[in-house]
Scaffold this active site. Structure first.
Site, PDB file in Angstrom:
ATOM      1  N   CYS A 116     -39.024 -14.569 -49.166  1.00 46.17           N
ATOM      2  CA  CYS A 116     -38.495 -13.209 -49.273  1.00 46.17           C
ATOM      3  C   CYS A 116     -38.353 -12.736 -50.722  1.00 46.17           C
ATOM      4  O   CYS A 116     -38.305 -11.534 -50.981  1.00 46.17           O
ATOM      5  CB  CYS A 116     -37.156 -13.107 -48.552  1.00 46.17           C
ATOM      6  SG  CYS A 116     -37.251 -13.535 -46.799  1.00 46.17           S
TER       7      CYS A 116
ATOM      8  N   HIS B 218     -33.781  -6.539 -50.860  1.00 40.96           N
ATOM      9  CA  HIS B 218     -34.463  -7.200 -49.759  1.00 40.96           C
ATOM     10  C   HIS B 218     -33.767  -6.814 -48.467  1.00 40.96           C
ATOM     11  O   HIS B 218     -32.542  -6.888 -48.358  1.00 40.96           O
ATOM     12  CB  HIS B 218     -34.421  -8.718 -49.967  1.00 40.96           C
ATOM     13  CG  HIS B 218     -34.890  -9.494 -48.776  1.00 40.96           C
ATOM     14  ND1 HIS B 218     -36.052  -9.199 -48.104  1.00 40.96           N
ATOM     15  CD2 HIS B 218     -34.335 -10.558 -48.130  1.00 40.96           C
ATOM     16  CE1 HIS B 218     -36.202 -10.048 -47.105  1.00 40.96           C
ATOM     17  NE2 HIS B 218     -35.169 -10.870 -47.097  1.00 40.96           N
TER      18      HIS B 218
ATOM     19  N   ASN C 202     -36.609  -7.499 -41.176  1.00 41.04           N
ATOM     20  CA  ASN C 202     -36.862  -8.301 -42.366  1.00 41.04           C
ATOM     21  C   ASN C 202     -38.357  -8.601 -42.445  1.00 41.04           C
ATOM     22  O   ASN C 202     -38.888  -9.360 -41.637  1.00 41.04           O
ATOM     23  CB  ASN C 202     -36.055  -9.606 -42.277  1.00 41.04           C
ATOM     24  CG  ASN C 202     -36.210 -10.496 -43.500  1.00 41.04           C
ATOM     25  OD1 ASN C 202     -37.105 -10.300 -44.317  1.00 41.04           O
ATOM     26  ND2 ASN C 202     -35.339 -11.486 -43.622  1.00 41.04           N
TER      27      ASN C 202
END
Length: 319
Positions: free
Chosen positions: A114, A246, A276
């Site tokens: 990520c 994020h 996500n």
């Protein structure tokens, strides 16, 4: 004048298929209320047949070039962040290169899950400032749906597929990356990982996560690295126009903003629509906010992310 790496264009791409919480609830033991309450997620996009990490990256890259008004031939560097490449090798970045018709440039992938886009951005920014490149495509692209355990309701509801890209060009002036900081701590491998790989099981494996522990580390690490990167350039929280984080979980975004005393209205949130998307989430959110007019030229931005490894980082950018 100071030579900087400035963002001159942004782009993003999503798969054709949108999946709602209700659709997931028909597949696993969950509900729309349960997902929204714990994550803030309402929809996500899932790659279908013929849609891959590279195809999404190519679409995002084309849109970034179009936004910047630059031809593909101007690109001399492609850095693509992904944990879900089309193949073990060659790099997905070379597929982007070929699709764009670029005969020769530097092209490679980076893997920091990520945090991958932040890692790729710093690599490209350093190469631009050093003179190794003048015009770089920095891309985050993922098809996490291919590594999810669709019987694990704690993880399969959290992720989606997509891509985001920026064009980074050498400029003299105030715009560009002002500071960036990256970190990693491999002690926490077992909190967020994929249980397989070519060198161990010979298979791709599935994503595994201990959500509560990841949440706690994320809030602490993200708040710390954001303060670190702002301090490095001599700015305070009150100077920041937008935070582009994020998009892991709406609760993490809220907790991090509260810890830093940030105005929640200045935090770009797309997790409700995209879920996500790992390395794609920061550039995807950035492009969303640029195209809807929230982020404007001259705005001061903080980009931040944390992912498996653990890896985490932040960048301060004058857009």
């Amino acid at each position: 004048m100071t030579l900087r790496a400035a963002i001159t264009g942004t782009g993003s791409a999503l798969p054709a298929r949108m999946v709602t919480n209700a659709e997931l609830a028909a597949r696993v033991d969950t509900s729309d209320e349960w997902i929204v309450e714990r994550t803030g997620i309402r929809t996500r996009y899932i790659a279908g047949e013929g849609e891959t990490t590279a195809s999404l990256a190519i679409a995002a890259a084309r849109r970034a070039l179009e936004a910047a008004g630059r031809p593909a031939e101007a690109v001399d560097l492609i850095v693509l962040a992904t944990a879900t490449p089309d193949q073990t090798f060659p790099a997905a970045a070379t597929k982007v290169q070929e699709a764009l018709g670029i005969r020769d440039c530097i092209a490679f992938d980076v893997a920091a899950v990520c945090s991958g886009f932040l890692y790729a951005l710093q690599v490209a920014e350093n190469m631009v400032r050093a003179g190794s490149a003048r015009c770089a495509l920095v891309i985050g692209a993922e098809t996490f749906s291919r590594i999810l355990d669709w019987e694990d309701r704690a993880t399969c509801v959290l992720f989606g597929d997509g891509a985001g890209a920026v064009l980074l060009e050498a400029e003299e002036g105030e715009r560009g990356v002002l500071a960036s900081r990256l970190h990693a701590d491999g002690r926490f491998n077992d909190l967020l990982y994929v249980d397989g790989g070519p060198s161990t099981t010979g298979t791709v494996g599935k994503l595994r996560m201990k959500g509560r522990e990841v949440f706690r580390h994320a809030v602490l690490n993200l708040a710390a690295v954001m303060e670190e990167v702002m301090g490095a350039a001599g700015y305070a929280t009150t100077d920041i126009d937008w935070v582009v984080p994020h998009q892991a979980n709406a609760r993490i975004l809220e907790a991090t903003a509260k810890k830093l005393g940030l105005d929640p209205a200045r935090v770009v949130v797309t997790v409700d629509r995209h879920a996500n998307t790992s390395a794609a989430s920061v550039p995807l959110a950035l492009d969303t906010a640029v195209r809807d007019g929230r982020i404007k030229r001259g705005d001061l931005l903080v980009l931040e992310a944390m992912g498996g490894g653990f890896t985490w980082g932040a960048a301060l950018i004058r857009y």
